[in-house]
Design an enzyme around this catalytic site. Structure first.
Site, mmCIF file in Angstrom:
data_model
loop_
_atom_site.group_PDB
_atom_site.id
_atom_site.type_symbol
_atom_site.label_atom_id
_atom_site.label_comp_id
_atom_site.label_asym_id
_atom_site.label_seq_id
_atom_site.Cartn_x
_atom_site.Cartn_y
_atom_site.Cartn_z
ATOM 1 N N GLU A 195 39.395 36.346 38.362
ATOM 2 C CA GLU A 195 40.260 37.378 38.949
ATOM 3 C C GLU A 195 40.350 37.314 40.468
ATOM 4 O O GLU A 195 39.352 37.112 41.158
ATOM 5 C CB GLU A 195 39.720 38.748 38.531
ATOM 6 C CG GLU A 195 40.566 39.924 39.026
ATOM 7 C CD GLU A 195 40.285 41.178 38.220
ATOM 8 O OE1 GLU A 195 40.828 41.291 37.106
ATOM 9 O OE2 GLU A 195 39.522 42.034 38.694
ATOM 10 N N LYS B 193 40.734 39.563 43.512
ATOM 11 C CA LYS B 193 40.456 40.989 43.749
ATOM 12 C C LYS B 193 39.957 41.155 45.179
ATOM 13 O O LYS B 193 38.861 40.726 45.509
ATOM 14 C CB LYS B 193 39.362 41.386 42.751
ATOM 15 C CG LYS B 193 38.990 42.832 42.671
ATOM 16 C CD LYS B 193 37.868 42.944 41.637
ATOM 17 C CE LYS B 193 37.577 44.317 41.173
ATOM 18 N NZ LYS B 193 36.489 44.326 40.160
ATOM 19 N N LYS C 119 47.216 42.326 36.375
ATOM 20 C CA LYS C 119 46.180 43.361 36.252
ATOM 21 C C LYS C 119 46.701 44.608 36.942
ATOM 22 O O LYS C 119 46.806 44.667 38.158
ATOM 23 C CB LYS C 119 44.916 42.827 36.928
ATOM 24 C CG LYS C 119 43.665 43.563 36.561
ATOM 25 C CD LYS C 119 43.388 43.345 35.112
ATOM 26 C CE LYS C 119 41.977 43.569 34.654
ATOM 27 N NZ LYS C 119 40.953 43.436 35.620
ATOM 28 N N GLU D 232 42.478 46.798 26.784
ATOM 29 C CA GLU D 232 41.111 47.051 27.260
ATOM 30 C C GLU D 232 40.553 48.326 26.655
ATOM 31 O O GLU D 232 41.181 49.383 26.732
ATOM 32 C CB GLU D 232 41.152 47.163 28.782
ATOM 33 C CG GLU D 232 39.846 47.612 29.390
ATOM 34 C CD GLU D 232 39.908 47.602 30.907
ATOM 35 O OE1 GLU D 232 40.301 46.574 31.483
ATOM 36 O OE2 GLU D 232 39.604 48.636 31.506
ATOM 37 N N ASN E 292 35.565 46.506 28.271
ATOM 38 C CA ASN E 292 35.196 46.657 29.677
ATOM 39 C C ASN E 292 33.757 47.171 29.763
ATOM 40 O O ASN E 292 33.434 48.218 29.215
ATOM 41 C CB ASN E 292 36.155 47.622 30.392
ATOM 42 C CG ASN E 292 36.077 47.461 31.913
ATOM 43 O OD1 ASN E 292 35.190 46.769 32.417
ATOM 44 N ND2 ASN E 292 36.977 48.093 32.618
ATOM 45 N N GLU F 170 34.651 42.065 29.749
ATOM 46 C CA GLU F 170 35.163 42.215 31.115
ATOM 47 C C GLU F 170 34.190 42.975 32.014
ATOM 48 O O GLU F 170 33.605 43.966 31.586
ATOM 49 C CB GLU F 170 36.456 43.048 31.134
ATOM 50 C CG GLU F 170 37.527 42.679 30.170
ATOM 51 C CD GLU F 170 38.674 43.698 30.216
ATOM 52 O OE1 GLU F 170 39.614 43.541 29.441
ATOM 53 O OE2 GLU F 170 38.620 44.665 30.999
ATOM 54 N N SER F 171 34.106 42.539 33.257
ATOM 55 C CA SER F 171 33.444 43.260 34.351
ATOM 56 C C SER F 171 31.914 43.115 34.405
ATOM 57 O O SER F 171 31.244 43.115 33.372
ATOM 58 C CB SER F 171 33.732 44.768 34.339
ATOM 59 O OG SER F 171 35.105 45.012 34.310
HETATM 60 O O1 IGP Z 1 34.865 42.181 39.385
HETATM 61 P P1 IGP Z 1 34.254 42.245 38.027
HETATM 62 O O2 IGP Z 1 33.130 43.215 37.922
HETATM 63 O O3 IGP Z 1 33.882 40.850 37.532
HETATM 64 O O4 IGP Z 1 35.404 42.803 37.048
HETATM 65 C C1 IGP Z 1 36.622 42.115 36.825
HETATM 66 C C2 IGP Z 1 37.570 42.986 35.980
HETATM 67 O O5 IGP Z 1 37.011 43.123 34.706
HETATM 68 C C3 IGP Z 1 37.826 44.351 36.615
HETATM 69 O O6 IGP Z 1 38.418 44.136 37.850
HETATM 70 C C4 IGP Z 1 38.682 45.279 35.767
HETATM 71 C C5 IGP Z 1 38.576 45.453 34.428
HETATM 72 N N1 IGP Z 1 39.481 46.349 33.984
HETATM 73 C C6 IGP Z 1 40.198 46.796 35.033
HETATM 74 C C7 IGP Z 1 41.257 47.706 35.079
HETATM 75 C C8 IGP Z 1 41.844 47.927 36.301
HETATM 76 C C9 IGP Z 1 41.364 47.312 37.452
HETATM 77 C C10 IGP Z 1 40.326 46.403 37.413
HETATM 78 C C11 IGP Z 1 39.723 46.148 36.208
#
Ligand code: IGP
Length: 261
Positions: A54, A56, A116, A165, A186, A216-217
């Site tokens: 991603e 970001k 996104k 998600e 997520n 995710e995340s």
């Molecule tokens: O930076 P990370 O912790 O690796 O996460 C990426 C992504 O999953 C996260 O930006 C995200 C997951 N769902 C979202 C919804 C909106 C904005 C952002 C997100």
């Protein structure tokens, strides 16, 4: 009002304004609107680790992550390192992104691109297509079942794939339907920002097999990916762990090499 509610309230105002500036007709007549799309879900399954990397710049939970690199540099680095997909945050107010980022990424890539965004309206799906996306994100926490159905069917009607998600079992059970391609769990609760891989671990067996499954995340360790993969996840969405470095592409390459080891 929690942050997610605030984001959605300002998104509604933003979309209403944008509709007055660029018409649906203009979006549908843009060059990219009719360009061929690439399948994100196939790209994930055809790769051993299915990493969606991603772009970001910042986030509400972390403030600045990286403002010094161009999106072109980051996206090319990710593609060269072997990303299965690239996620481009287009929200400007909270994440410092833009639709222009998507166009710039598209110009130099053939890797599937995910827009996104906090999508609440078909107009944003048309925008996604007109600016080079191959797939869109829908967030179960902010949409009703009817909205998920109509938005995902609309995305399919213009050849975009849909990543849904979810954050807990209730969201998953309420929103599972055939017009989705990828289900993402997520690990970050968008209302509290708490991160726990346990979300993914708990939900993976509940996702029907006909969907591609991603986590995710908060992913920053190869061991975490290996564990989640052994439980059935086929893809992983990772942002900050790469973006916080001076060279996100090189960080992804190193990460993938550790996974292969
Ligand atoms: O930076 P990370 O912790 O690796 O996460 C990426 C992504 O999953 C996260 O930006 C995200 C997951 N769902 C979202 C919804 C909106 C904005 C952002 C997100």
């Amino acid at each position: 009002m929690n942050l997610l509610d605030q984001i959605i309230a300002s998104k509604k105002r933003e979309v209403a304004l944008k509709k007055r500036v660029i018409s649906i007709n203009q979006l549908e007549n843009s060059d990219l609107f009719n360009a061929k799309t690439h399948s994100l879900s196939k790209s994930i399954i055809n790769s051993p680790f299915g990493i969606i990397a991603e772009h970001k710049r910042r986030s509400p939970s972390k403030a600045t992550i990286n403002h010094s690199l161009s999106v072109e540099e980051v996206a090319n680095g990710y593609q060269n390192a072997g990303a299965s997909g690239i996620s481009i945050l287009t929200d400007s107010q909270y994440f410092g992104g833009s639709l222009e980022d998507l166009i710039i990424a598209k110009a130099s890539l053939n890797t599937p691109l995910l827009r996104k965004e906090f999508i609440i309206d078909e107009y944003q799906i048309l925008e996604a297509k007109a600016n080079g996306a191959d797939a869109i994100l829908l967030i179960a926490a902010v949409l009703s079942k009817e909205e998920i159905k109509s938005l995902s069917e609309f995305a399919h009607s213009i050849a975009l794939e849909v990543l849904l998600e979810v954050h807990n079992l209730e969201e998953l059970e309420q929103s599972i339907m055939p017009s989705l391609d990828i289900i993402g769990v997520n690990n970050r609760n968008l209302k509290t920002f708490e991160v726990s891989l346990q979300n993914s671990i708990d939900l993976v067996t509940q996702i029907p097999t006909d969907f591609v499954k991603i986590s995710e995340s908060g992913l920053n360790k190869p061991e975490g990916i290996e564990l989640l993969k052994s439980l059935g996840f086929q893809g992983f969405l990772i942002g900050e762990n790469f973006m916080k470095t001076d060279n996100p592409g090189a960080a992804l390459e190193q990460f993938i090499n550790q996974l292969k080891a």
